[in-house]
Design a protein around this motif. Structure first.
Motif, mmCIF file in Angstrom:
data_model
loop_
_atom_site.group_PDB
_atom_site.id
_atom_site.type_symbol
_atom_site.label_atom_id
_atom_site.label_comp_id
_atom_site.label_asym_id
_atom_site.label_seq_id
_atom_site.Cartn_x
_atom_site.Cartn_y
_atom_site.Cartn_z
ATOM 1 N N TYR A 88 0.825 -1.199 0.000
ATOM 2 C CA TYR A 88 0.000 0.000 0.000
ATOM 3 C C TYR A 88 0.866 1.259 0.000
ATOM 4 N N SER A 89 2.180 1.085 0.172
ATOM 5 C CA SER A 89 3.120 2.201 0.086
ATOM 6 C C SER A 89 3.748 2.210 -1.308
ATOM 7 N N GLY A 120 -6.887 -9.926 -17.519
ATOM 8 C CA GLY A 120 -6.828 -8.480 -17.334
ATOM 9 C C GLY A 120 -6.654 -8.051 -15.892
ATOM 10 N N LEU A 121 -6.127 -8.955 -15.051
ATOM 11 C CA LEU A 121 -5.960 -8.652 -13.641
ATOM 12 C C LEU A 121 -4.651 -7.905 -13.378
ATOM 13 N N ASP A 122 -4.626 -7.114 -12.306
ATOM 14 C CA ASP A 122 -3.374 -6.553 -11.813
ATOM 15 C C ASP A 122 -2.707 -7.634 -10.966
ATOM 16 N N VAL A 123 -1.455 -7.961 -11.277
ATOM 17 C CA VAL A 123 -0.765 -9.075 -10.613
ATOM 18 C C VAL A 123 0.497 -8.561 -9.923
ATOM 19 N N TYR A 124 0.682 -8.970 -8.668
ATOM 20 C CA TYR A 124 1.847 -8.594 -7.862
ATOM 21 C C TYR A 124 2.375 -9.850 -7.159
ATOM 22 N N TYR A 125 3.567 -9.736 -6.580
ATOM 23 C CA TYR A 125 4.009 -10.749 -5.622
ATOM 24 C C TYR A 125 3.965 -10.118 -4.245
ATOM 25 N N PHE A 126 4.187 -10.921 -3.177
ATOM 26 C CA PHE A 126 4.017 -10.406 -1.823
ATOM 27 C C PHE A 126 5.091 -10.953 -0.895
ATOM 28 N N LYS A 127 5.542 -10.104 0.006
ATOM 29 C CA LYS A 127 6.445 -10.509 1.080
ATOM 30 C C LYS A 127 5.789 -10.161 2.407
ATOM 31 N N SER A 128 5.615 -11.176 3.267
ATOM 32 C CA SER A 128 4.977 -10.931 4.557
ATOM 33 C C SER A 128 5.956 -10.255 5.514
ATOM 34 N N GLU A 129 5.451 -9.829 6.663
ATOM 35 C CA GLU A 129 6.299 -9.201 7.661
ATOM 36 C C GLU A 129 7.363 -10.161 8.180
ATOM 37 N N MET A 130 7.068 -11.475 8.107
ATOM 38 C CA MET A 130 8.032 -12.510 8.517
ATOM 39 C C MET A 130 8.890 -12.987 7.350
ATOM 40 N N ASP A 131 8.817 -12.247 6.221
ATOM 41 C CA ASP A 131 9.627 -12.509 5.024
ATOM 42 C C ASP A 131 9.212 -13.777 4.282
ATOM 43 N N GLU A 138 -11.394 -3.323 -6.123
ATOM 44 C CA GLU A 138 -11.047 -3.369 -4.706
ATOM 45 C C GLU A 138 -10.832 -4.800 -4.212
ATOM 46 N N ALA A 139 -11.189 -5.780 -5.022
ATOM 47 C CA ALA A 139 -11.089 -7.188 -4.617
ATOM 48 C C ALA A 139 -9.649 -7.679 -4.706
ATOM 49 N N ILE A 140 -9.237 -8.490 -3.723
ATOM 50 C CA ILE A 140 -7.879 -9.034 -3.669
ATOM 51 C C ILE A 140 -7.946 -10.535 -3.445
ATOM 52 N N SER A 141 -7.095 -11.278 -4.158
ATOM 53 C CA SER A 141 -6.995 -12.718 -3.972
ATOM 54 C C SER A 141 -5.522 -13.099 -3.833
ATOM 55 N N VAL A 142 -5.260 -14.203 -3.137
ATOM 56 C CA VAL A 142 -3.889 -14.629 -2.817
ATOM 57 C C VAL A 142 -3.651 -16.009 -3.408
ATOM 58 N N MET A 190 -2.750 -14.017 3.804
ATOM 59 C CA MET A 190 -4.193 -13.920 4.056
ATOM 60 C C MET A 190 -4.473 -13.083 5.301
ATOM 61 N N ASN A 191 -3.695 -13.290 6.352
ATOM 62 C CA ASN A 191 -3.895 -12.545 7.587
ATOM 63 C C ASN A 191 -3.581 -11.061 7.413
ATOM 64 N N GLU A 192 -2.445 -10.779 6.769
ATOM 65 C CA GLU A 192 -2.024 -9.384 6.639
ATOM 66 C C GLU A 192 -2.923 -8.603 5.675
ATOM 67 N N LEU A 193 -3.441 -9.293 4.646
ATOM 68 C CA LEU A 193 -4.269 -8.615 3.649
ATOM 69 C C LEU A 193 -5.757 -8.800 3.896
ATOM 70 N N LYS A 194 -6.075 -9.534 4.999
ATOM 71 C CA LYS A 194 -7.465 -9.758 5.394
ATOM 72 C C LYS A 194 -8.265 -10.467 4.303
#
Length: 445
Positions: free
Chosen positions: A298-299, A345-356, A367-371, A395-399
Motif C-alpha cells: 500500500y506504500s 486483465g488482472l493486476d498481478v503482484y508478488y508479496f512478502k509478509s512481515e516474517m519474510d 477493490e477485490a484481492i486474492s492470494v 491472508m492474515n495481513e491482507l485480510k
C-alpha cells in the motif's frame, strides 16, 4: 498506385474464404468491442495470432452480419511495398482513396489496419475518418508503448484495447477437437488434457508451434522468433549499438523467470547503468516479450524501491532462449499461470509478509484481492508447510478469507488443508472459461 496490393490483401472481395484457424477465447469480446463504435486496438507479441483474429472477424461480419465484402478493407502496413512511404503522413489517406475508387462501397465501412506502428501518422488518419461516423476501425500492433501513447494523446475516449496472447490450455484443447464447454467430455479427456499441459509447458502456445511442430525444430522457430522481435521491435526503439547486449540480458531474464531481481543487480552483472537496464526492460515489455511484476504494497514508495520479478510471454520461448534445468518445471508452471492471469486483465503482484514469507501472486480486480501460490506438488511435508505458511501470512495481513494453491496434481491421500485454503490441479483451473475463473479467484469477496 496501391490498387494491386489492395486486391492481393483483400481476397474476401473475390469471395475467397480465409483459413480462419482456431477460434480464440477473446473473439466474443472483440465482437462486443466493435459493436460499441469505438476504435478497437488489438495488441500483443508478434505471431500470437492478431492477424488471424482479424480475419476471423472479417469472416464473421460477412457471413453472420451480412456486411458486403466490398465494405471491408484490410491492409497490412508492414508490407515491404510500403517501406519507402513510412514517413509520409498522407499515404494512408491515399491508400483509402484508392480503395474507394476500386470498390465504391455504399454504407458503413470497416477498416482493418495491421501493424500500425510502422506509420507514425496513423492516429491522425484514423481519428479524422472515425469522426465522420461512417467508418469503424480495428487496428493491430506489436508495440505496446507506441499504441498506448498514440491512443492516449490522439484517441482519448475513442478506443478500446484488446491484448492477444499465445494459446491457453483451453484454446489448445479446443484446437485438438475437445469440446471445452462440455463438462462430460472434458472429464473423459483428462489424460489427453494433462498431456497437452505438458506440451504447453515445454513448447508454449504460439500457434505456429503448438499446432504443427513439437520437437527440436519448435525451439529453433521460437528462438528465431524471439531474435526477430529483439531486432525489429526493440533495437530500433533503443538505438542500441550492441544488439548482443540486449540478447544477453533477455536470455538471462528468461533463464530466471519468477526470480527476484533489481535494476542495480542487473546493472552490476552486465556493466550497464541502472537507467539503461530499466530502458531495456521497458522495451522488452513494450514488445510483449516479458512482464515485470512489482511487490504488492500500500506504500507506493516501498513498491517502487523493492525488487521485481519477471515472466516470459511464453514458456516455450523461455525454454528456447533460456538455460534449462530440471528445477525449471515449477517456475514454468508459475509462468504459465501468470500469463493466464494477465489474460484475464488482472493486476498481478508478488508479496512478502512481515516474517519474510513470499507469496507468488496477489491478484487485484478493483477493490477485490486474492492470494495465490503455485507449485509443482505438495508431496514433500516441508514444501507443504512452507507454501501454506506463506499463504496464511498473506491472508492474515491482507485480510483475505481464502487462499489458492495451484499444483500439477494434488496428492489425494494427504491430510485436509487448513481452513480457507483451496488446492486445485493446474489443468482444472486452466480449463475454466473466463467467467468461471474470475468467480473462482474472487469467490470469497
Amino acid at each position: 498506385m496501391f490498387e494491386e496490393t489492395l486486391v492481393l490483401q483483400n481476397p474476401h472481395w473475390a469471395k475467397e474464404p480465409y483459413d480462419s484457424g482456431v477460434k480464440r477465447a477473446c473473439f466474443n469480446r472483440l465482437v462486443d468491442y466493435l459493436g460499441t463504435g469505438q476504435i478497437v486496438a488489438i495488441t500483443g507479441v508478434r505471431r500470437a495470432g492478431k492477424s488471424t483474429l482479424v480475419r476471423q472477424l472479417i469472416d464473421y461480419l460477412i457471413h453472420f452480419k451480412n456486411v458486403e465484402p466490398s465494405n471491408i478493407l484490410f491492409f497490412n502496413l508492414e508490407h515491404p511495398y510500403l517501406s519507402p512511404y513510412r514517413d509520409d503522413d498522407t499515404i494512408l489517406q491515399r491508400i483509402y482513396e484508392d480503395y474507394l475508387k476500386i470498390m465504391q462501397p455504399k454504407g458503413e465501412i470497416y477498416v482493418f489496419l495491421d501493424e500500425v506502428q510502422f506509420f507514425r501518422g496513423w492516429p491522425i488518419f484514423v481519428k479524422s475518418l472515425h469522426e465522420t461516423k461512417k467508418v469503424r476501425f480495428v487496428v493491430t500492433g506489436s508495440n505496446a508503448a507506441m499504441l498506448s501513447s498514440d491512443m492516449i494523446t490522439m484517441l482519448s475516449g475513442r478506443s478500446l484495447a484488446l491484448e492477444v496472447f499465445p494459446f491457453s490450455l483451453r484454446e489448445l484443447a479446443s484446437s485438438k477437437g475437445i469440446d471445452v464447454d462440455n463438462p462430460s467430455e472434458v472429464a473423459l479427456k483428462v489424460p489427453e488434457i494433462k498431456h497437452l499441459l505438458d506440451e504447453l509447458l515445454e513448447y508454449g502456445g504460439f500457434p505456429t508451434v503448438a499446432l504443427k511442430t513439437l520437437n527440436q525444430t519448435a525451439f529453433d522457430i521460437l528462438g528465431a522468433h524471439a531474435k526477430t522481435v529483439l531486432l525489429q521491435d526493440v533495437v530500433p526503439r533503443l538505438g542500441a549499438r550492441k544488439p548482443e547486449d540486449l540478447e544477453k540480458l533477455y536470455v538471462y531474464l528468461v533463464s530466471n523467470i519468477s526470480k527476484l531481481f533489481s535494476y542495480s543487480s542487473l546493472s552490476k552483472l552486465f556493466g550497464l547503468s541502472d537507467k539503461s537496464i530499466k530502458e531495456y526492460l521497458e522495451a522488452f515489455s513494450d514488445a510483449h516479450l516479458v512482464y515485470e511484476v512489482d511487490l504488492f504494497s500500500y506504500s507506493l514508495k516501498k513498491q517502487m524501491r523493492s525488487q521485481k520479478k519477471v515472466y516470459s510471454i511464453d514458456t516455450g520461448q523461455a525454454n528456447a532462449m533460456g538455460f534449462k534445468f530440471n528445477s525449471n518445471r515449477g517456475r514454468l508452471l508459475e509462468n504459465l499461470i501468470f500469463i493466464d492471469l494477465k489474460r484475464l486483465g488482472l493486476d498481478v503482484y508478488y508479496f512478502k509478509s512481515e516474517m519474510d514469507y513470499e507469496v507468488d501472486f496477489i491478484l487485484k480486480k478493483g477493490e477485490a484481492i486474492s492470494v495465490m501460490q503455485v507449485c509443482w506438488d505438495l508431496n514433500d511435508p516441508e514444501t507443504r508447510k512452507r507454501e501454506v505458511r506463506a499463504l496464511q501470512e498473506a491472508m492474515n495481513e491482507l485480510k483475505c478469507k481464502t487462499g489458492i494453491i495451484i499444483v500439477v496434481e494434488p496428492n489425494l491421500s494427504m491430510e485436509p488443508f487448513e481452513e480457507g485454503i483451496n488446492v486445485i490441479p493446474a489443468y482444472q483451473y486452466l480449463m475454466m472459461d473466463r467467467i468461471r475463473q474470475e468467480k473462482f479467484l474472487f469467490k470469497s469477496i
